[in-house]
Design a protein around this motif. Structure first.
Motif, PDB file in Angstrom:
ATOM      1  N   VAL A   1      18.555 -26.043  10.203  1.00 39.58           N
ATOM      2  CA  VAL A   1      18.755 -26.335   8.779  1.00 39.58           C
ATOM      3  C   VAL A   1      17.408 -26.614   8.119  1.00 39.58           C
ATOM      4  O   VAL A   1      17.159 -26.210   6.986  1.00 39.58           O
ATOM      5  N   CYS A   2      16.550 -27.313   8.827  1.00 39.41           N
ATOM      6  CA  CYS A   2      15.192 -27.626   8.358  1.00 39.41           C
ATOM      7  C   CYS A   2      15.186 -28.282   6.981  1.00 39.41           C
ATOM      8  O   CYS A   2      14.513 -27.801   6.052  1.00 39.41           O
ATOM      9  N   PRO A   3      15.944 -29.355   6.794  1.00 37.36           N
ATOM     10  CA  PRO A   3      15.908 -30.010   5.475  1.00 37.36           C
ATOM     11  C   PRO A   3      14.539 -30.617   5.216  1.00 37.36           C
ATOM     12  O   PRO A   3      13.814 -30.964   6.153  1.00 37.36           O
ATOM     13  N   TYR A   4      14.194 -30.723   3.952  1.00 40.16           N
ATOM     14  CA  TYR A   4      12.943 -31.392   3.606  1.00 40.16           C
ATOM     15  C   TYR A   4      13.127 -32.905   3.712  1.00 40.16           C
ATOM     16  O   TYR A   4      12.255 -33.607   4.214  1.00 40.16           O
ATOM     17  N   LEU A   5      14.268 -33.369   3.216  1.00 41.44           N
ATOM     18  CA  LEU A   5      14.570 -34.797   3.295  1.00 41.44           C
ATOM     19  C   LEU A   5      16.012 -34.990   3.729  1.00 41.44           C
ATOM     20  O   LEU A   5      16.873 -34.133   3.483  1.00 41.44           O
ATOM     21  N   ILE A   6      16.265 -36.129   4.370  1.00 38.28           N
ATOM     22  CA  ILE A   6      17.611 -36.506   4.794  1.00 38.28           C
ATOM     23  C   ILE A   6      17.879 -37.916   4.279  1.00 38.28           C
ATOM     24  O   ILE A   6      17.041 -38.815   4.448  1.00 38.28           O
ATOM     25  N   PHE A   7      19.043 -38.098   3.663  1.00 38.98           N
ATOM     26  CA  PHE A   7      19.458 -39.431   3.218  1.00 38.98           C
ATOM     27  C   PHE A   7      20.719 -39.825   3.970  1.00 38.98           C
ATOM     28  O   PHE A   7      21.705 -39.088   3.979  1.00 38.98           O
ATOM     29  N   THR A   8      20.662 -40.996   4.607  1.00 38.36           N
ATOM     30  CA  THR A   8      21.779 -41.477   5.410  1.00 38.36           C
ATOM     31  C   THR A   8      22.075 -42.938   5.067  1.00 38.36           C
ATOM     32  O   THR A   8      21.323 -43.589   4.339  1.00 38.36           O
TER      33      THR A   8
ATOM     34  N   LEU B   1       8.733 -31.649  13.120  1.00 36.23           N
ATOM     35  CA  LEU B   1       9.453 -30.380  13.169  1.00 36.23           C
ATOM     36  C   LEU B   1       9.425 -29.824  14.587  1.00 36.23           C
ATOM     37  O   LEU B   1       8.358 -29.764  15.214  1.00 36.23           O
ATOM     38  N   PRO B   2      10.577 -29.430  15.126  1.00 36.45           N
ATOM     39  CA  PRO B   2      10.584 -28.809  16.458  1.00 36.45           C
ATOM     40  C   PRO B   2       9.742 -27.536  16.471  1.00 36.45           C
ATOM     41  O   PRO B   2       9.517 -26.903  15.434  1.00 36.45           O
ATOM     42  N   VAL B   3       9.285 -27.159  17.648  1.00 38.01           N
ATOM     43  CA  VAL B   3       8.437 -25.969  17.790  1.00 38.01           C
ATOM     44  C   VAL B   3       9.138 -24.731  17.251  1.00 38.01           C
ATOM     45  O   VAL B   3       8.518 -23.865  16.626  1.00 38.01           O
TER      46      VAL B   3
ATOM     47  N   MET C   1      24.671 -23.937   6.335  1.00 38.66           N
ATOM     48  CA  MET C   1      23.460 -24.519   5.759  1.00 38.66           C
ATOM     49  C   MET C   1      22.202 -23.850   6.289  1.00 38.66           C
ATOM     50  O   MET C   1      21.150 -23.882   5.641  1.00 38.66           O
ATOM     51  N   THR C   2      22.293 -23.232   7.461  1.00 38.21           N
ATOM     52  CA  THR C   2      21.116 -22.568   8.038  1.00 38.21           C
ATOM     53  C   THR C   2      20.743 -21.313   7.259  1.00 38.21           C
ATOM     54  O   THR C   2      19.641 -20.782   7.432  1.00 38.21           O
ATOM     55  N   GLU C   3      21.658 -20.829   6.412  1.00 38.75           N
ATOM     56  CA  GLU C   3      21.413 -19.604   5.655  1.00 38.75           C
ATOM     57  C   GLU C   3      20.998 -19.868   4.213  1.00 38.75           C
ATOM     58  O   GLU C   3      20.793 -18.936   3.439  1.00 38.75           O
ATOM     59  N   LEU C   4      20.875 -21.126   3.834  1.00 41.50           N
ATOM     60  CA  LEU C   4      20.501 -21.460   2.462  1.00 41.50           C
ATOM     61  C   LEU C   4      19.046 -21.089   2.200  1.00 41.50           C
ATOM     62  O   LEU C   4      18.178 -21.281   3.057  1.00 41.50           O
ATOM     63  N   GLU C   5      18.784 -20.572   1.010  1.00 48.43           N
ATOM     64  CA  GLU C   5      17.426 -20.153   0.663  1.00 48.43           C
ATOM     65  C   GLU C   5      16.630 -21.260  -0.019  1.00 48.43           C
ATOM     66  O   GLU C   5      15.426 -21.384   0.190  1.00 48.43           O
TER      67      GLU C   5
END
Length: 355
Positions: free
Chosen positions: A236-243, A256-258, A182-186
């Protein structure tokens, strides 16, 4: 008054709607149905066999079906804990699967994308998860790790239950590999997973808690660990997370982390958001008012996307039960009064016939 209440119950979905009529994606987010089975029947011997299960099934089917028919989403996500126990045998598992398919029949038959996230009550926590649990879940509900490209985004379904520690290293490796990919998704990522991210105490109904068994494997957790959460937010830096998982629901904005590779700001519900927006969706169960989340994406004419999320609740199942019983009582009273009046007329006619 009863007539007004019933009109609302039949058409309650009219009070919920999309914020973007021109949205490129409209999705229903369904949290924790937790379909029960024979154990519930044994706990309630005073009720007819499977009465409570059937009553609950009709309730969830009505909630999901009402919103699906009126709002016509192009995606439906069930955020884990589809079933209420990971320890059931295969016969009961497939019986509950058939009930699930009946509840979501309109969605399934329509061909709309239905994503089933796995939960701890479906396959267990990391210290409980075994190959056959995951295999039968995937046979019934689809992959536990998979990406879905849609509306210019990648919706990533992640089995997060074995990330922190796992009895089965092979299954953990599959989840880890999917997470790394997922870290490689554009495209912008929307993360779908059962366990909420780590948060400080007091932000939601639960506080961080992870319990390990004697082998050091996770046997209970209400959040992902701080380290796993940090990895997701940084890489991964998702814009949104649904749980799902906590039943009550919670909205939280992660900073967002540094070291995060994403630095942009986006719009959600008309507000500028700098960070990662997480929505823990309130459960669809009757105890939690049959809640369903409404998620939307709209492409801006100036470029980029904006998002919207809201909750649509029905009414608690207990209140419905009181309403139905009250209605039945009034119907019985009305029938008794009618019978009593009819008897009085008959007696009066008989007296008139006597010379």
């Amino acid at each position: 008054m009863l007539v007004v209440i019933y009109i609302y119950l039949l058409d309650y979905s009219l009070f919920c709607g999309w914020q973007f009529s021109d949205g490129s994606l409209h999705a229903l987010m369904v949290g924790d149905p937790q379909l029960e089975g024979h154990a519930r029947t044994q706990r309630e011997p005073y009720l007819p066999d499977n009465f409570s299960n059937g009553y609950n099934d009709y309730y969830v089917r009505f909630v999901v079906g009402s919103l699906f028919r009126r709002l016509r989403p192009n995606m439906v996500v069930v955020l884990g804990d589809i079933l209420s126990s990971q320890w059931i045998g295969d016969d009961e598992f497939w019986w509950r699967v058939e009930r699930y398919r009946w509840i979501f029949q309109e969605v399934i038959s329509s061909g709309v994308l239905l994503v089933n996230v796995t939960g701890n009550h479906d396959i267990g926590y990391g210290g409980e998860m075994e190959e056959h649990m995951v295999k039968r879940f995937e046979e019934a509900f689809g992959p536990v790790n998979r990406n879905y490209p849609l509306a210019g985004h990648t919706f990533s379904n992640l089995n997060s239950l074995n990330l922190d520690s796992s009895l089965n290293e092979v299954l953990q490796g599959k989840s880890r590999a999917h997470l790394v990919s997922m870290t490689e998704l554009e495209d912008p990522v929307i993360l779908l997973t059962h366990l909420p991210m780590h948060k400080p105490p007091g932000c939601c109904s639960d506080s961080p808690h992870i319990q390990h068994n004697w082998r050091g494997h996770v046997e209970y957790q209400n959040f992902l660990s701080e380290n796993e959460t940090k990895f997701i937010l940084e890489n991964v830096c998702p814009y949104l997370i649904f749980t799902g998982h906590d039943h009550v629901g919670c909205d939280y904005l992660h900073a967002l982390p540094v070291n995060s590779k994403r630095k942009d700001v986006f719009l959600e519900n008309g507000r500028s958001v700098e960070g990662v927006s997480e929505h823990t969706v309130r459960s669809v169960m009757g105890e939690y008012s049959g809640n369903v989340g409404l998620f939307e994406i709209r492409k801006k004419s100036s470029g980029g996307y904006e998002y919207a999320f809201s909750n649509c609740s029905f009414v608690k199942l207990q209140y419905l039960s009181v309403l139905f019983i009250t209605t039945l009582v009034w119907i019985c009273i009305g029938l008794l009064i009618s019978i009593f009046k009819l008897c009085l007329r008959c007696i009066k006619k008989q007296k008139q016939k006597i010379p």
